[in-house]
Design an enzyme around this catalytic site. Structure first.
Site, PDB file in Angstrom:
ATOM      1  N   ARG A 147      -1.913  17.256  -8.104  1.00 30.97           N
ATOM      2  CA  ARG A 147      -3.017  17.556  -7.190  1.00 30.97           C
ATOM      3  C   ARG A 147      -2.525  17.947  -5.799  1.00 30.97           C
ATOM      4  O   ARG A 147      -2.950  18.938  -5.250  1.00 30.97           O
ATOM      5  CB  ARG A 147      -3.905  16.316  -7.097  1.00 30.97           C
ATOM      6  CG  ARG A 147      -5.316  16.641  -6.781  1.00 30.97           C
ATOM      7  CD  ARG A 147      -6.162  15.421  -6.794  1.00 30.97           C
ATOM      8  NE  ARG A 147      -5.506  14.272  -7.431  1.00 30.97           N
ATOM      9  CZ  ARG A 147      -6.148  13.210  -7.846  1.00 30.97           C
ATOM     10  NH1 ARG A 147      -7.441  13.159  -7.726  1.00 30.97           N
ATOM     11  NH2 ARG A 147      -5.515  12.187  -8.382  1.00 30.97           N
ATOM     12  N   THR A 185       1.830   7.127 -11.810  1.00 31.62           N
ATOM     13  CA  THR A 185       1.141   8.424 -11.768  1.00 31.62           C
ATOM     14  C   THR A 185       2.110   9.496 -12.241  1.00 31.62           C
ATOM     15  O   THR A 185       3.301   9.438 -11.921  1.00 31.62           O
ATOM     16  CB  THR A 185       0.648   8.781 -10.346  1.00 31.62           C
ATOM     17  OG1 THR A 185       0.328  10.184 -10.310  1.00 31.62           O
ATOM     18  CG2 THR A 185       1.676   8.504  -9.266  1.00 31.62           C
ATOM     19  N   ASP A 207      -1.978   6.792  -5.128  1.00 30.34           N
ATOM     20  CA  ASP A 207      -2.359   6.483  -3.743  1.00 30.34           C
ATOM     21  C   ASP A 207      -3.785   5.945  -3.611  1.00 30.34           C
ATOM     22  O   ASP A 207      -4.041   5.091  -2.759  1.00 30.34           O
ATOM     23  CB  ASP A 207      -2.100   7.678  -2.807  1.00 30.34           C
ATOM     24  CG  ASP A 207      -2.949   8.886  -3.139  1.00 30.34           C
ATOM     25  OD1 ASP A 207      -3.452   8.961  -4.276  1.00 30.34           O
ATOM     26  OD2 ASP A 207      -3.108   9.759  -2.264  1.00 30.34           O
ATOM     27  N   ARG A 263     -11.516   5.806 -12.223  1.00 27.03           N
ATOM     28  CA  ARG A 263     -11.549   6.176 -10.811  1.00 27.03           C
ATOM     29  C   ARG A 263     -12.825   5.519 -10.297  1.00 27.03           C
ATOM     30  O   ARG A 263     -13.873   5.658 -10.931  1.00 27.03           O
ATOM     31  CB  ARG A 263     -11.597   7.687 -10.652  1.00 27.03           C
ATOM     32  CG  ARG A 263     -10.397   8.377 -11.317  1.00 27.03           C
ATOM     33  CD  ARG A 263     -10.009   9.637 -10.617  1.00 27.03           C
ATOM     34  NE  ARG A 263      -8.957  10.347 -11.341  1.00 27.03           N
ATOM     35  CZ  ARG A 263      -7.659  10.222 -11.072  1.00 27.03           C
ATOM     36  NH1 ARG A 263      -7.247   9.422 -10.116  1.00 27.03           N
ATOM     37  NH2 ARG A 263      -6.773  10.922 -11.753  1.00 27.03           N
ATOM     38  N   ASP A 293       4.163  11.625  -6.574  1.00 27.95           N
ATOM     39  CA  ASP A 293       3.895  11.976  -5.177  1.00 27.95           C
ATOM     40  C   ASP A 293       3.841  10.773  -4.240  1.00 27.95           C
ATOM     41  O   ASP A 293       3.175  10.823  -3.208  1.00 27.95           O
ATOM     42  CB  ASP A 293       2.578  12.782  -5.080  1.00 27.95           C
ATOM     43  CG  ASP A 293       1.395  12.008  -5.650  1.00 27.95           C
ATOM     44  OD1 ASP A 293       1.598  10.942  -6.271  1.00 27.95           O
ATOM     45  OD2 ASP A 293       0.255  12.462  -5.474  1.00 27.95           O
ATOM     46  N   GLY A 322      -5.547   7.930 -12.571  1.00 26.52           N
ATOM     47  CA  GLY A 322      -5.146   8.667 -13.777  1.00 26.52           C
ATOM     48  C   GLY A 322      -4.125   7.865 -14.570  1.00 26.52           C
ATOM     49  O   GLY A 322      -3.200   7.303 -14.002  1.00 26.52           O
ATOM     50  N   ASP A 359       2.211  12.369 -11.139  1.00 26.36           N
ATOM     51  CA  ASP A 359       2.445  13.348 -10.068  1.00 26.36           C
ATOM     52  C   ASP A 359       3.750  13.138  -9.285  1.00 26.36           C
ATOM     53  O   ASP A 359       4.203  14.053  -8.596  1.00 26.36           O
ATOM     54  CB  ASP A 359       1.273  13.336  -9.077  1.00 26.36           C
ATOM     55  CG  ASP A 359       0.026  13.985  -9.653  1.00 26.36           C
ATOM     56  OD1 ASP A 359       0.096  14.469 -10.802  1.00 26.36           O
ATOM     57  OD2 ASP A 359      -1.004  14.010  -8.963  1.00 26.36           O
TER      58      ASP A 359
HETATM   59  O1  F6P Z   1      -3.163  11.297 -12.149  1.00 30.98           O
HETATM   60  C1  F6P Z   1      -2.794  12.421 -11.532  1.00 30.98           C
HETATM   61  C2  F6P Z   1      -3.584  13.585 -12.066  1.00 30.98           C
HETATM   62  O2  F6P Z   1      -3.236  13.827 -13.412  1.00 30.98           O
HETATM   63  C3  F6P Z   1      -3.411  14.826 -11.224  1.00 30.98           C
HETATM   64  O3  F6P Z   1      -2.252  15.534 -11.544  1.00 30.98           O
HETATM   65  C4  F6P Z   1      -4.691  15.553 -11.518  1.00 30.98           C
HETATM   66  O4  F6P Z   1      -5.039  16.382 -10.439  1.00 30.98           O
HETATM   67  C5  F6P Z   1      -5.693  14.465 -11.660  1.00 30.98           C
HETATM   68  O5  F6P Z   1      -4.964  13.310 -12.023  1.00 30.98           O
HETATM   69  C6  F6P Z   1      -6.777  14.717 -12.669  1.00 30.98           C
HETATM   70  O6  F6P Z   1      -7.611  13.612 -12.681  1.00 30.98           O
HETATM   71  P1  F6P Z   1      -8.829  13.424 -13.668  1.00 30.98           P
HETATM   72  O7  F6P Z   1      -8.283  13.193 -15.027  1.00 30.98           O
HETATM   73  O8  F6P Z   1      -9.545  12.234 -13.128  1.00 30.98           O
HETATM   74  O9  F6P Z   1      -9.630  14.678 -13.599  1.00 30.98           O
END
Ligand code: F6P
Length: 319
Positions: free
Chosen positions: A172, A126, A103, A72, A130, A11, A128
């Site tokens: 997440r 990120t 991660d 991703r 985390d 992300g 998050d």
């Molecule tokens: O990058 C982290 C994040 O924004 C999380 O908070 C979220 O769950 C996820 O990515 C969403 O990912 P995507 O945009 O690939 O659906």
């Protein structure tokens, strides 16, 4: 080491551009050629590389998103994907890599080093927050400020109508965004993935506030009851209370990075290049108590970073 590469992955997070700029400029000052890999691990496997210079990285420090794009990439979880990527890196004479992401990115980086001996240093990118081994991740500060601004606006209308709102924020596996904005916006309840959410207790708190009063509940998307939608449904089924739901979503990932994120991203970019030059690999550089740190990549996901209990206590003390 003559030529290094930088890429962003997973992300996107505000501050990634400031980070790319810092890697390019530090690399140049240290006499290195810096290559940008376009599109994260997907681009690495396809050999989508471009030479970065001062001009390409000018006027990007204040921009959200990432000029190198991101992805991703499930293919990279397979051995064959990593073989392709290692071949491309070798073909392009890349001696070391800076990987900015979360991660998932670090898992890939760890295997690239283990299986192919490609020196790689991770940087925490990120929203998050985390990742263990750093107090804050690049993008987190911007995300919480974006979320807080949106929540303040929702509170205005919640207050005017005396409504109950469930506002879902990203995160997440971690409740850092939820807890920080919950405190910053004076939420009546904060539901995070780290602790079990008790619907009955939540109901009592909402009742104490007064059912006809403005009540804002912040929900981390990873909460085990199914985010804002799941919680509001359960509350309605059990107690017959209706509510409004607002899912902030990807708005939290965009926008111009805050000063804190720009500085963190710049500092970690410079530190990552220096770590590669010092011969380090399979580590993440982070910042803890103002000091640059370096921890094994595996530690960043194996040691789960949790919302500190003192913040949870504070959130309820101040309701
Ligand atoms: O990058 C982290 C994040 O924004 C999380 O908070 C979220 O769950 C996820 O990515 C969403 O990912 P995507 O945009 O690939 O659906």
């Amino acid at each position: 080491m003559k030529r290094i590469a930088v890429f962003t992955s997973g992300g996107d997070a505000p501050g990634m551009n400031a980070h790319i700029r810092a890697v390019e400029r530090t690399g140049e000052k240290r006499g290195l050629e810096v290559i940008g890999i376009i599109g994260g691990y997907s681009g690495m496997m396809l050999g989508h590389f471009e030479v970065l210079d001062r001009i390409r990285t000018a006027n990007i420090i204040d921009r959200g998103g990432t000029i190198l794009k991101t992805s991703r990439c499930p293919e990279f979880e397979e051995v064959e994907g990593r073989i392709k990527a290692a071949e491309e890196l070798r073909k392009h004479g890349i001696d070391g890599v800076v990987a900015c992401g979360g991660d998932g990115t670090f898992h890939g980086a760890h295997y690239l080093w283990q299986e192919h001996g490609i020196p790689i240093v991770g940087t925490p990118g990120t929203i998050d927050n985390d990742l263990s081994g750093t107090d804050y991740t690049i993008g987190y500060d911007t995300a919480i400020n974006t979320a807080a601004q949106a929540i303040d606006k929702i509170r205005d209308t919640a207050d005017s109508h005396g409504r109950l709102f469930f506002i879902e924020v990203m995160g997440r596996h971690a409740g850092f965004i939820a807890m920080d904005v919950g405190i910053a916006c004076g939420a009546e309840y904060v539901a995070v993935p780290e602790t079990l959410t008790d619907i009955d207790e939540m109901y009592q708190r909402i009742l104490a506030q007064g059912l006809d009063k403005r009540t804002v509940v912040i929900v981390g998307e990873g909460d085990e009851l199914g985010g804002a939608l799941g919680i509001s449904k359960k509350l309605e089924e059990r107690y017959g209370i209706s509510s409004k739901i607002s899912i902030l979503g990807h708005i939290q990932r965009g926008g111009s990075p805050t000063v804190r994120d720009r500085v963190l991203a710049s500092r970690l970019g410079a530190a990552a290049v220096d770590a590669l030059l010092e011969g380090r690999s399979d580590v993440m550089v982070g910042e803890m108590s103002g000091q640059i740190t370096s921890v094994p990549l595996e530690q960043t996901w194996e040691e789960r970073k949790l919302v500190p209990p003192y913040l949870t206590e504070l959130a309820y003390l101040l309701v």
